[in-house]
Motif scaffolding. Structure first.
Motif, short mmCIF file in Angstrom:
data_model
loop_
_atom_site.label_atom_id
_atom_site.label_comp_id
_atom_site.label_asym_id
_atom_site.label_seq_id
_atom_site.Cartn_x
_atom_site.Cartn_y
_atom_site.Cartn_z
N ILE A 92 23.68 1.77 -20.97
CA ILE A 92 22.73 2.75 -20.84
C ILE A 92 23.28 4.29 -20.79
N ALA A 93 22.97 4.60 -21.98
CA ALA A 93 22.99 6.64 -21.48
C ALA A 93 22.89 7.74 -22.13
N GLY A 94 21.68 8.38 -21.55
CA GLY A 94 21.14 9.58 -22.85
C GLY A 94 21.00 10.63 -22.07
N PRO A 95 20.21 11.39 -21.78
CA PRO A 95 19.30 12.38 -21.21
C PRO A 95 18.94 12.12 -19.90
N ASN A 96 19.89 12.94 -18.89
CA ASN A 96 19.87 12.45 -17.19
C ASN A 96 19.51 10.96 -17.09
N LEU A 97 20.04 9.97 -17.88
CA LEU A 97 20.32 8.73 -17.50
C LEU A 97 21.24 7.91 -18.22
N LYS A 98 21.31 7.66 -16.63
CA LYS A 98 22.93 6.76 -16.41
C LYS A 98 22.87 5.11 -16.64
N PHE A 99 23.02 4.52 -16.36
CA PHE A 99 23.04 2.53 -15.82
C PHE A 99 24.29 2.20 -16.38
N LYS A 100 24.76 1.18 -15.01
CA LYS A 100 26.05 0.59 -16.09
C LYS A 100 25.36 -1.17 -15.07
N TYR A 101 25.11 -2.15 -15.85
CA TYR A 101 24.96 -3.20 -15.10
C TYR A 101 26.85 -3.93 -13.88
N ARG A 102 25.97 -3.94 -13.32
CA ARG A 102 27.47 -5.05 -11.78
C ARG A 102 26.96 -6.25 -12.44
N LEU A 103 28.85 -6.41 -13.40
CA LEU A 103 28.50 -7.84 -12.61
C LEU A 103 29.43 -8.70 -11.67
N ALA A 104 29.17 -10.02 -11.65
CA ALA A 104 29.44 -10.70 -10.31
C ALA A 104 30.46 -10.68 -10.37
N LYS A 105 30.99 -11.20 -9.32
CA LYS A 105 32.62 -12.16 -9.30
C LYS A 105 32.53 -13.53 -10.57
N GLU A 106 31.43 -13.62 -10.19
CA GLU A 106 31.38 -15.36 -10.51
C GLU A 106 31.16 -14.71 -12.27
N GLN A 107 30.51 -13.95 -12.33
CA GLN A 107 30.23 -13.87 -14.29
C GLN A 107 31.73 -13.26 -14.57
N LYS A 108 32.58 -11.98 -14.01
CA LYS A 108 33.34 -12.04 -14.58
C LYS A 108 33.97 -13.35 -15.04
N GLU A 109 34.21 -13.78 -13.85
CA GLU A 109 35.05 -14.89 -13.64
C GLU A 109 34.84 -15.98 -15.27
N SER A 110 33.74 -16.09 -14.75
CA SER A 110 33.40 -17.51 -16.67
C SER A 110 33.29 -16.55 -17.21
N LEU A 111 33.22 -15.12 -17.78
CA LEU A 111 33.62 -14.13 -19.26
C LEU A 111 35.31 -14.40 -19.31
N GLN A 112 35.73 -14.03 -18.20
CA GLN A 112 37.33 -14.35 -18.85
C GLN A 112 37.84 -15.56 -18.98
N GLY A 113 36.96 -16.40 -18.46
CA GLY A 113 37.52 -18.04 -18.91
C GLY A 113 37.12 -18.35 -20.58
N LEU A 114 35.76 -17.55 -20.44
CA LEU A 114 35.47 -18.20 -22.01
C LEU A 114 36.03 -17.66 -22.55
N PHE A 115 36.68 -16.07 -22.78
CA PHE A 115 38.03 -15.61 -23.58
C PHE A 115 38.72 -16.23 -23.92
N ASN A 116 39.77 -16.95 -22.54
CA ASN A 116 40.90 -17.77 -22.34
C ASN A 116 40.90 -18.78 -23.46
N GLU A 117 39.48 -19.33 -23.11
CA GLU A 117 39.65 -20.56 -23.85
C GLU A 117 39.06 -20.71 -25.55
N LEU A 118 38.30 -19.58 -25.77
CA LEU A 118 38.21 -19.28 -27.17
C LEU A 118 39.48 -18.60 -28.01
N GLN A 119 40.57 -18.03 -27.38
CA GLN A 119 41.37 -17.32 -28.15
C GLN A 119 42.47 -19.24 -28.23
N LYS A 120 42.34 -19.87 -27.13
CA LYS A 120 43.16 -20.85 -27.20
C LYS A 120 42.96 -21.60 -28.63
N SER A 121 41.55 -21.90 -28.72
CA SER A 121 40.81 -22.59 -29.97
C SER A 121 40.99 -21.96 -31.25
#
Length: 185
Positions: A92-121
């Motif tokens: 999220i960004a706007g006047p006087n506002l900036k926010f970015k959710y911090r992904l946990a390592k497990e979330q990054k790995e899970s998303l990457q794994g899902l992305f790789n499997e989706l590409q393959k499938s």
């Protein structure tokens, strides 16, 4: 909850008396037409003029909410002074506002794994586009031939079972695919 259109006179009265209105709008399909691929989307000039006009009143805070990345939706709209929420609010960004959710390592790995499997499938299905947006993944299937929709539906069901954490999004995709396959768009 009352239907806004059936109670428009009351809504209009409240809006006219409000000193500040927060207006949240989706990008794709609301302020911009749906296109065959994400990169073809654009903000119509008439809509741009309306958004600028609303912002300039000083009585309306305009927020554009999107599943697109923050950078993408910000670049597509590109009106200074508005608020932008990308990746369904993970950025999220706007006047006087900036926010970015911090992904946990497990979330990054899970998303990457899902992305790789989706590409393959999904690599055998022509017209499919898988978009990695860091905080989320999107499967764009508008260009998929209707003869391949059943296979896409079958693959999605497999992922729905395997990736329980992503169930809600998968159920939405599954529901849309079922509607599209049955011709109920």
């Amino acid at each position: 909850m009352k239907n806004i259109l059936q109670n428009w006179a009351s809504v209009q009265n409240r809006i006219s008396k409000a000193t500040l209105i927060d207006l949240f709008l989706d990008f794709d399909g609301t302020i911009a037409p749906i296109e065959s691929t994400p990169e073809k989307a654009f903000l119509p000039s008439a809509v741009r003029k309306i958004l600028i006009s609303l912002h300039k009143t000083g009585r309306c805070r305009v927020s554009i909410v999107s599943g697109r990345t923050l950078g993408d939706v910000g670049q597509m709209v590109n009106i200074e002074g508005l608020y932008y929420a990308g990746n369904h609010g993970f950025e999220i960004a706007g006047p006087n506002l900036k926010f970015k959710y911090r992904l946990a390592k497990e979330q990054k790995e899970s998303l990457q794994g899902l992305f790789n499997e989706l590409q393959k499938s999904l690599r055998g299905i022509s017209g499919i586009l898988i978009e990695d947006k860091k905080y989320s993944l999107s499967i764009h299937y508008r260009l998929v031939n209707s003869s391949e929709a059943a296979e896409l539906y079958r693959i999605n069901t497999t992922f729905d079972i395997k990736y329980d954490d992503f169930g809600r999004k998968s159920e939405f995709v599954e529901e849309r695919l079922e509607q599209d396959v049955n011709g109920q768009d």
